[in-house]
Design an enzyme around this catalytic site. Structure first.
Site, PDB file in Angstrom:
ATOM      1  N   GLY A 184     -29.774  39.345  -1.103  1.00 63.14           N
ATOM      2  CA  GLY A 184     -28.906  39.360  -2.281  1.00 63.14           C
ATOM      3  C   GLY A 184     -28.020  40.576  -2.419  1.00 63.14           C
ATOM      4  O   GLY A 184     -27.289  40.698  -3.403  1.00 63.14           O
TER       5      GLY A 184
ATOM      6  N   TYR B  73     -18.925  33.183   0.399  1.00 66.75           N
ATOM      7  CA  TYR B  73     -17.861  33.528  -0.537  1.00 66.75           C
ATOM      8  C   TYR B  73     -17.510  32.358  -1.451  1.00 66.75           C
ATOM      9  O   TYR B  73     -17.159  32.549  -2.604  1.00 66.75           O
ATOM     10  CB  TYR B  73     -16.623  34.033   0.216  1.00 66.75           C
ATOM     11  CG  TYR B  73     -16.825  35.414   0.805  1.00 66.75           C
ATOM     12  CD1 TYR B  73     -16.787  35.624   2.182  1.00 66.75           C
ATOM     13  CD2 TYR B  73     -17.059  36.508  -0.015  1.00 66.75           C
ATOM     14  CE1 TYR B  73     -16.986  36.882   2.717  1.00 66.75           C
ATOM     15  CE2 TYR B  73     -17.262  37.772   0.509  1.00 66.75           C
ATOM     16  CZ  TYR B  73     -17.224  37.954   1.879  1.00 66.75           C
ATOM     17  OH  TYR B  73     -17.429  39.199   2.412  1.00 66.75           O
TER      18      TYR B  73
ATOM     19  N   GLY C 269     -25.437  41.580  -0.456  1.00 71.18           N
ATOM     20  CA  GLY C 269     -24.036  41.248  -0.235  1.00 71.18           C
ATOM     21  C   GLY C 269     -23.437  40.604  -1.469  1.00 71.18           C
ATOM     22  O   GLY C 269     -22.348  40.954  -1.921  1.00 71.18           O
TER      23      GLY C 269
END
Lengths: 201, 185
Positions: free
Chosen positions: A129, A162, A131
């Site tokens: 987690g 993303y 990033g």
């Protein structure tokens, strides 16, 4: 200076004020707060001042990015709108005290456009987690400055990550492009430079 | 505060003001002289004019508040603008007769990356290679300053335009992405 608590907003504001501002600015929510991370000995830092350039280059190398010339890297960080890095704030067998665990920066004109670069987390600390947390904090910072256009270039393997954070690929057919030096212009510039250096003798 | 590139080998024309680059090219055409210039104080007021909408390669330009625009230009690493100055024989031309016809800007970290934004040419002046000249000059300047990773985001209709200027889409499969708030995706 540790990253501000309370989802990046001023601690002086009331809870109601926080909610209103968060809604107005469309701030991304933090999946995990600074306090929760602090309990694990993980601290998010903002600003380039505390970044050890050698450690940063080591991190880059570990994630497959090129190592950078330290002088150029120093300048780049000074000229970057937002730098966020992750510090390991306690001793453990997983990392040294104050070790750099992750990094990310956003280049911007501070008003309209921003692009995110060099997002990296130590391989041993990936998939925990960090990033995501890094990106969320970058986004909050940019939205606090009312920056509307937040972009990045994603390698194929991280596109889904993303997307989960709210990024959209090629919206309305907009394509990310990069200049390739092996083109007419690149060669003209290179040729011009060669002539200039010859002329100087 | 001098930028690193000002301390190095790049020699700038006398009247160039940091951080904007004065591009020395000038071209004559049948209408008037096309000048590349640094950003002038009148530029931001010109940019807020509503006649831009159809020219914009990037949506949202004419609706930006002027202070936001000014801040963005001030904090851009490079801004290039094109103006038409019409000279009539025997008459003095004043700065007021200059019309903004094109602009491009780039953000950068001064070392590695640059992103070109807001490349716009007035519809009346399109089709003459002005957009091409704007972008080429930008790229040339950036490369000269050793900023080698030059990127941009191209609307679908201008992808081919940038291809002819040496840009490639999705190099090595890398995708351009934009953040949208919840409810807007």
């Amino acid at each position: 200076m540790p990253f501000a608590a309370l989802d990046g907003l001023s601690p002086k504001k009331s809870t109601f004020g926080l909610q209103v501002e968060a809604q107005r600015l469309l701030l991304p929510t933090l999946t995990k707060t600074d306090e929760q991370f602090a309990e694990q000995g993980i601290v998010f830092m903002e600003g380039h001042e505390g970044v050890n350039l050698e450690e940063l280059n080591d991190l880059f190398e570990q994630v497959g990015f090129p190592r950078r010339d330290p002088d150029k890297l120093k300048l780049a960080l000074e000229k970057t709108h937002t730098v966020i890095w992750i510090r390991h704030a306690k001793k453990s067998r997983w990392a040294k005290l104050n070790q750099l665990l992750g990094f990310g920066r956003a280049m911007s004109d501070g008003s309209i456009s921003a692009s995110i670069w060099d997002v990296a987390v130590l391989p041993a600390w990936q998939r925990s987690g960090l990033g995501r947390a890094l990106l969320e904090r970058l986004l909050v910072r940019l939205r606090q400055d009312h920056i509307d256009t937040i972009s990045l270039y994603a390698e194929p393997s991280v596109v889904k990550l993303y997307e989960k954070l709210g990024f959209v690929t090629d919206p309305q057919g907009i394509r990310g492009m990069a200049f390739q030096r092996k083109s007419a212009i690149g060669m003209k510039v290179a040729a011009g430079e060669k002539r200039a250096s010859v002329a100087k003798g | 505060m001098k930028a690193d590139w000002q301390q190095r080998q790049v020699s700038l024309p006398q009247n160039c003001t940091h951080p904007f680059d004065l591009l020395a090219d000038g071209r004559h055409n049948s209408i008037g002289k096309i000048l590349f210039q640094t950003v002038s104080p009148t530029l931001t007021s010109l940019l807020s004019q509503t006649r831009w909408p159809s020219a914009c390669l990037q949506a949202g330009w004419p609706h930006r508040p002027v202070p936001k625009l000014q801040a963005a230009l001030r904090n851009s690493y490079l801004v290039s603008s094109l103006h038409v100055r019409v000279t009539t024989p025997g008459a003095k031309s004043s700065p007021d007769e200059e019309t903004l016809v094109g602009i491009a800007r780039a953000t950068s970290d001064y070392s590695f990356n640059a992103t070109i934004w807001d490349v716009i040419v007035d519809p009346e002046y399109q089709g003459q290679g002005l957009g091409k000249a704007l972008v080429e000059n930008m790229v040339r300047t950036l490369l000269r300053r050793e900023i080698l990773n030059i990127t941009l985001f191209a609307d679908a209709g201008v992808v081919d335009f940038y291809r002819t200027l040496g840009f490639e889409t999705d190099p090595e499969g890398i995708k351009g992405m934009f953040w949208y708030p919840p409810g807007f995706r």
